[in-house]
Scaffold this motif. Sequence first.
Motif, PDB file in Angstrom:
ATOM      1  N   CYS A  50       0.811  -1.213   0.000  1.00 61.27           N
ATOM      2  CA  CYS A  50       0.000   0.000   0.000  1.00 61.27           C
ATOM      3  C   CYS A  50       0.848   1.270   0.000  1.00 61.27           C
ATOM      4  N   GLU A  51       1.860   1.327   0.845  1.00 63.58           N
ATOM      5  CA  GLU A  51       2.684   2.544   0.952  1.00 63.58           C
ATOM      6  C   GLU A  51       3.346   2.887  -0.379  1.00 63.58           C
ATOM      7  N   SER A  52       3.921   1.892  -1.017  1.00 65.69           N
ATOM      8  CA  SER A  52       4.595   2.163  -2.294  1.00 65.69           C
ATOM      9  C   SER A  52       3.577   2.482  -3.389  1.00 65.69           C
ATOM     10  N   LYS A  55       2.761   6.067  -2.955  1.00 64.16           N
ATOM     11  CA  LYS A  55       3.876   6.893  -3.436  1.00 64.16           C
ATOM     12  C   LYS A  55       3.789   7.082  -4.951  1.00 64.16           C
ATOM     13  N   CYS A  78      -4.378  -1.333  -1.140  1.00 65.75           N
ATOM     14  CA  CYS A  78      -4.392  -1.173   0.317  1.00 65.75           C
ATOM     15  C   CYS A  78      -5.426  -2.086   0.976  1.00 65.75           C
ATOM     16  N   GLU A 123      -6.299   7.790   0.876  1.00 68.44           N
ATOM     17  CA  GLU A 123      -5.694   8.020   2.191  1.00 68.44           C
ATOM     18  C   GLU A 123      -6.440   7.271   3.294  1.00 68.44           C
ATOM     19  N   GLN A 126      -5.298   3.785   2.965  1.00 73.28           N
ATOM     20  CA  GLN A 126      -3.916   3.713   3.445  1.00 73.28           C
ATOM     21  C   GLN A 126      -3.871   3.659   4.975  1.00 73.28           C
ATOM     22  N   ARG A 127      -4.672   4.479   5.642  1.00 68.25           N
ATOM     23  CA  ARG A 127      -4.707   4.459   7.113  1.00 68.25           C
ATOM     24  C   ARG A 127      -5.167   3.109   7.649  1.00 68.25           C
ATOM     25  N   GLU A 130      -2.310   0.682   7.225  1.00 71.64           N
ATOM     26  CA  GLU A 130      -1.259   0.906   8.229  1.00 71.64           C
ATOM     27  C   GLU A 130      -1.654   0.310   9.578  1.00 71.64           C
ATOM     28  N   ALA A 140       4.850  -1.480   7.132  1.00 74.16           N
ATOM     29  CA  ALA A 140       4.197  -1.029   5.898  1.00 74.16           C
ATOM     30  C   ALA A 140       5.137  -1.207   4.724  1.00 74.16           C
TER      31      ALA A 140
END
Length: 141
Positions: A50-52, A55, A78, A123, A126-127, A130, A140
């Motif tokens: 998810c993080e990448s 990005k 995500c 977002e 994403q949260r 995480e 992550a």
Amino acid sequence: MLSKCRPAASLAVLAIVLSVAATPVRAMVCMDTSMTLDEVVGAIGAQKGCESAMKVFRDCELTASGDVQLGAAVEKKCEADFKPGLSAAQTQAYKREMHACDIKYRNKSGTMYLSFTAFCRAEVAQRYSERALKAAGQKAR
């Protein structure tokens, strides 16, 4: 006099047509590469986590309606981290947060607001990702 203007005008039109024809349809420079929207979606989907994926979304954002497709790819990436493990109450909370993003800019006009909505939704996903990874003791990706 008209005959002299016509060739110049024809050359100008030809130059415009050729310059437009040489430009790839819906191409953008993303990650130092010329990519189509579909290729960016593929790049998001190919990310390890998810993080990448987020990005890539930030690096390739259009601040226009195309971000809806990119944001949806991030959401999907995500959600793989957390959606299967959500309880019914958590699923409802997630849906409420996504709906809040959907209504936040609903009375605004312009494609940039579609982009803002797409980022808001990504977002939220994403949260949740995480939190799920943290609860599982994973880092992550």
